[in-house]
Design a protein around this motif. Structure first.
Motif, PDB file in Angstrom:
ATOM      1  N   LEU A  21      48.235  31.574 -13.384  1.00 51.74           N
ATOM      2  CA  LEU A  21      49.382  30.881 -13.973  1.00 51.74           C
ATOM      3  C   LEU A  21      48.971  29.514 -14.499  1.00 51.74           C
ATOM      4  N   TRP A 104      56.761  44.937 -19.034  1.00 46.41           N
ATOM      5  CA  TRP A 104      57.875  44.454 -18.214  1.00 46.41           C
ATOM      6  C   TRP A 104      58.972  43.832 -19.101  1.00 46.41           C
TER       7      TRP A 104
ATOM      8  N   ARG B  18      57.043  37.077 -24.467  1.00 41.98           N
ATOM      9  CA  ARG B  18      57.798  35.817 -24.348  1.00 41.98           C
ATOM     10  C   ARG B  18      59.016  35.995 -23.459  1.00 41.98           C
ATOM     11  N   ASP B  19      59.656  37.202 -23.532  1.00 43.49           N
ATOM     12  CA  ASP B  19      60.777  37.479 -22.623  1.00 43.49           C
ATOM     13  C   ASP B  19      60.315  37.353 -21.174  1.00 43.49           C
ATOM     14  N   SER B  20      59.168  37.961 -20.882  1.00 44.87           N
ATOM     15  CA  SER B  20      58.649  37.921 -19.500  1.00 44.87           C
ATOM     16  C   SER B  20      58.315  36.500 -19.090  1.00 44.87           C
ATOM     17  N   LEU B  21      57.630  35.782 -19.963  1.00 44.50           N
ATOM     18  CA  LEU B  21      57.228  34.409 -19.627  1.00 44.50           C
ATOM     19  C   LEU B  21      58.457  33.536 -19.382  1.00 44.50           C
ATOM     20  N   VAL B  23      61.409  34.483 -18.151  1.00 48.02           N
ATOM     21  CA  VAL B  23      62.024  34.822 -16.859  1.00 48.02           C
ATOM     22  C   VAL B  23      61.145  34.343 -15.702  1.00 48.02           C
ATOM     23  N   LEU B  24      59.837  34.414 -15.896  1.00 51.26           N
ATOM     24  CA  LEU B  24      58.919  34.117 -14.787  1.00 51.26           C
ATOM     25  C   LEU B  24      58.321  32.727 -14.902  1.00 51.26           C
ATOM     26  N   GLY B  26      57.149  28.758 -14.919  1.00 53.85           N
ATOM     27  CA  GLY B  26      56.950  27.843 -13.795  1.00 53.85           C
ATOM     28  C   GLY B  26      55.942  28.421 -12.795  1.00 53.85           C
ATOM     29  N   LYS B  27      55.448  27.540 -11.908  1.00 55.02           N
ATOM     30  CA  LYS B  27      54.351  27.951 -11.026  1.00 55.02           C
ATOM     31  C   LYS B  27      54.827  28.469  -9.672  1.00 55.02           C
ATOM     32  N   TRP B  28      56.177  28.495  -9.450  1.00 57.41           N
ATOM     33  CA  TRP B  28      56.619  28.833  -8.091  1.00 57.41           C
ATOM     34  C   TRP B  28      57.255  30.219  -7.945  1.00 57.41           C
ATOM     35  N   LEU B  30      56.599  33.408  -8.930  1.00 54.84           N
ATOM     36  CA  LEU B  30      55.789  34.536  -8.450  1.00 54.84           C
ATOM     37  C   LEU B  30      55.245  34.286  -7.036  1.00 54.84           C
ATOM     38  N   ASN B  68      68.310  36.323 -11.680  1.00 57.13           N
ATOM     39  CA  ASN B  68      67.588  37.363 -12.419  1.00 57.13           C
ATOM     40  C   ASN B  68      67.456  38.663 -11.630  1.00 57.13           C
ATOM     41  N   LEU B  94      58.019  44.041 -10.834  1.00 55.40           N
ATOM     42  CA  LEU B  94      57.048  42.982 -11.160  1.00 55.40           C
ATOM     43  C   LEU B  94      55.652  43.281 -10.601  1.00 55.40           C
TER      44      LEU B  94
END
Lengths: 115, 115
Positions: A21, A104, B18-21, B23-24, B26-28, B30, B68, B94
């Protein structure tokens, strides 16, 4: 050391995911890499091809991608001089991540529409 | 429309990634999901288990993850009342992304050390 309850495997997984990340952070790096799969491209071509990116963000992201060994910058002699950006072999190591994020994203869009 | 040179497939891939990025981001997020694979956990347990996270960041990330559909928040009656966080079935979607990021992070660390 904070007493915590998660397993060693979990800790190792989290560290590795955080490494990824950190290298791939931000919303532009992977879109630039995916775009360059059709490359090589010049700076202006890249800027036109990626919706919403600004020259400043593109320049910063390209520098990071070069530093991390995913992108090559080549100066093509001639008049005028041209600069081309292309993918390194090492960028191929990202294919599994890009495929997973793409798959995904596609299913998440369907999931949201069906709700 | 900006004239651009990338293929339709590339555009579709970028949109999905880009949709995935988004939603997910930030570094916290996952790391919280990976930690909760050993869960369920209370808020304080989660905070102790994730190095470097602050209560404010944990609270914001948990709200996003709940919104989400990845995390469930349950109030356990008793004295005192307890709140537990656990993963929903949808968070299993995921797994492929988490595995890809973990595998890449592990090989990238080796790649850097060998350089």
């Amino acid at each position: 050391m904070k007493k915590d309850l998660t397993s060693k495997v979990c800790k190792k997984n989290i560290l590795a995911v955080r490494d990824s990340l950190e290298v791939l952070n931000g919303k532009w790096k992977l879109p630039i890499i995916i775009t360059l799969q059709d490359g090589p491209f010049g700076f202006n071509e890249l800027e036109k091809s990626i919706d919403g990116i600004t020259p400043k963000l593109l320049s910063k992201s390209l520098k990071d991608l070069e530093m991390n060994g995913f992108v090559k910058r080549e100066v093509i002699k001639g008049s005028p001089i041209q600069v081309h950006y292309s993918l390194t072999n090492y960028s191929g190591s990202l294919d599994q991540i890009i495929d997973a994020l793409r798959d995904w994203g596609l299913q998440h869009r369907k999931h949201i529409i069906e709700q």
